[in-house]
Design an enzyme around this catalytic site. Structure first.
Site, PDB file in Angstrom:
ATOM      1  CG  ASP A   8     -36.685 -52.410 -14.558  1.00  0.00           C
ATOM      2  OD1 ASP A   8     -35.509 -52.562 -14.193  1.00  0.00           O
ATOM      3  OD2 ASP A   8     -37.170 -51.290 -14.796  1.00  0.00           O
ATOM      4  CG  HIS A  63     -33.340 -54.687 -16.729  1.00  0.00           C
ATOM      5  ND1 HIS A  63     -33.672 -53.362 -16.784  1.00  0.00           N
ATOM      6  CD2 HIS A  63     -33.826 -55.245 -17.868  1.00  0.00           C
ATOM      7  CE1 HIS A  63     -34.342 -53.114 -17.914  1.00  0.00           C
ATOM      8  NE2 HIS A  63     -34.450 -54.242 -18.581  1.00  0.00           N
TER       9      HIS A  63
END
Ligand SMILES: *[C@@H]1O[C@H](CO)[C@@H](O)[C@H](O)[C@H]1NC(C)=O
Ligand SMILES: *[C@@H]1O[C@H](CO)[C@@H](O)[C@H](O)[C@H]1NC(C)=O
Ligand SMILES: *[C@@H]1O[C@H](CO)[C@@H](O)[C@H](O)[C@H]1NC(C)=O
Ligand SMILES: *[C@@H]1O[C@H](CO)[C@@H](O)[C@H](O)[C@H]1NC(C)=O
Length: 402
Positions: free
Chosen positions: A239, A265
């Site tokens: 993430d 991310h």
């Protein structure tokens, strides 16, 4: 001689101009040990906790070698946990160890708030986690008494559109001057590090790794915090590598310096800037294989002011969205206007084609950006809506490595 002096002086000015953290942050030092422990490979929660609770302020409990398995631990104010290079501290895989009382840790519900973290630092000043050893969250291991791992539970939550109850690896709450130094953090069941309402937090030389597929395993999330430095870290996760969030308190004075991000991310602000994010610098960052690069994500349900963010000396490769200024992160309703202004991109090189997005919420509140020395690859797409962009980019990036 004069020329040299001028160069040295301008370099010194540059160094101090770079930091936004108002503290003077230098490389941390590991405190002296108050006691040394050797891991037996068995569960040792109470041994470690007793050592931490009786350690003198200014000193650290040293895990010298071997493997330690433990349930939740509290690091007291002023005390350090030192995981030395030969030692591994593994988080118990038993959800009951982390349960907050409703017997929902390790299960799904509509909050995801039913596990205590593995390591908590709360109402503390000057505490830290140090050393070249490893803290392993065991997120990919089957949970005790269950049929799947923490990460598989996180996937179930996605499919069923609710929330997984998984512990964060390290949580810092209402604290001051907290340090993470050299430590390797891996495979957190959820976030690796979260700091909430903390003034003064340094992560220096920290390595964080989790597979790109491990959902919600953010690297470092400073939340409602001020005076933050994240420097010389390597972060690969499933993430956000780093996510700055301002939920109930404004966030300011953040220095993100000399870091390398692998899968993940990207370098994010948000989701959510309700209370405002100001005075932040990201300087000398390599992003190699993240889905997003430099990203600000918010929307009308969680908007706020993001003002005074500079990104300098950033190199990216294999990043789908190298710059993503997004004011439509979700379609949730609300009347909080996301405003991004005074955002500058200086000496940015992107070696592979990607999509660049500057998406303001309305004509009245355009995204205000300055580009300086921005080099991208031919074949990239550039999407602009409600944005005021000063400066230009050129499609002349060359080279294969950052
Ligand atoms: C940030 O740190 C500086 C220097 O230590 C301090 O004066 C200031 O109060 C801190 N900022 C906040 C908002 O706590
Ligand atoms: C484990 O059990 C739960 C509930 O019965 C189910 O939803 C989930 O798919 C199972 N997971 C695996 C990996 O078999
Ligand atoms: C732009 O941001 C910088 C901090 O990065 C701040 O010092 C400056 O005052 C801001 N300018 C405006 C016009 O808000
Ligand atoms: C521009 O950034 C790169 C890293 O991407 C760095 O190596 C280079 O020194 C920077 N150039 C200047 C003039 O600061």
């Amino acid at each position: 001689m004069l020329k040299l002096l001028l160069i040295v002086m301008s370099l010194a000015v540059l160094q101090t101009a770079v930091a936004k953290d108002l503290r003077t942050v230098t490389e941390p030092k590991i405190p002296a040990a108050c006691t040394s422990l050797t891991g037996t490979g068995k569960e040792e929660t109470s041994v470690i906790q007793k050592a931490l609770s009786s350690c003198a302020k200014g000193k650290a409990v040293r895990l010298a070698s071997g493997t330690f398995i433990s349930g939740p631990l509290t690091i007291p104010s002023g005390v350090g946990l030192w995981v030395d290079s030969e030692a591994t501290l593994k988080a118990s895989t038993n959800p009951k160890d982390y349960d907050t009382g409703k017997n929902l840790c390790g299960a799904l519900d509509d909050t995801g708030l039913n596990c205590n973290p593995f390591i908590i630092i709360k109402d503390a000043k000057g505490s830290g986690i140090y050393g070249k050893g490893t803290i392993d969250g065991q997120g990919g291991h089957i949970m005790t008494g269950k049929n799947e791992s923490w990460w598989q539970l996180a996937q179930d939550a996605l499919v069923k559109d609710n929330h997984q109850n998984c512990p964060r690896l390290i949580e810092i709450v209402d604290s001051e001057d907290i340090t993470l130094y050299q430590i390797t953090l891996k495979d957190a069941p959820k976030f690796h590090v979260g700091s909430a309402t903390t003034n003064g937090f340094t992560a220096w030389g920290v390595t964080i790794t989790a597979p790109g597929t491990a959902r919600n395993t953010d690297g470092i999330d400073p939340i409602d915090s001020r005076n933050i430095t994240i420097a010389h870290c390597h972060i690969s996760t499933g993430d956000d590598n780093v996510a700055i969030k301002a939920i109930v308190k404004p966030v300011s004075h953040i220095s993100i310096l000399n870091n390398v991000f692998g899968t993940g991310h990207g370098m994010s602000i948000g989701g959510g800037a309700y209370s405002g994010v100001t005075d932040m610098t990201v300087t000398s960052l390599i992003l190699d294989g993240t889905t997003n690069g430099l990203r600000i994500k918010s929307d009308k349900s969680r908007g706020g002011l993001v003002n005074g963010v500079s990104y300098t000396n950033v190199c990216m490769r294999n990043v789908q969205n190298p710059i993503l200024l997004d004011t439509h992160y979700t379609t949730d309703p609300g009347n909080l206007t996301p405003v991004y202004k005074n955002i500058s991109f200086n000496n940015i090189t992107v070696l592979t084609p990607g999509k660049f997005t500057f998406d303001g919420i309305s004509e009245a509140y355009p995204v205000e950006v300055t580009l300086n020395n921005v080099h991208i690859k031919k074949g990239s797409t550039w999407v602009v809506s409600n944005a005021k962009i000063k400066g230009k980019y050129s499609e002349d990036a060359s080279g294969t490595h950052c």
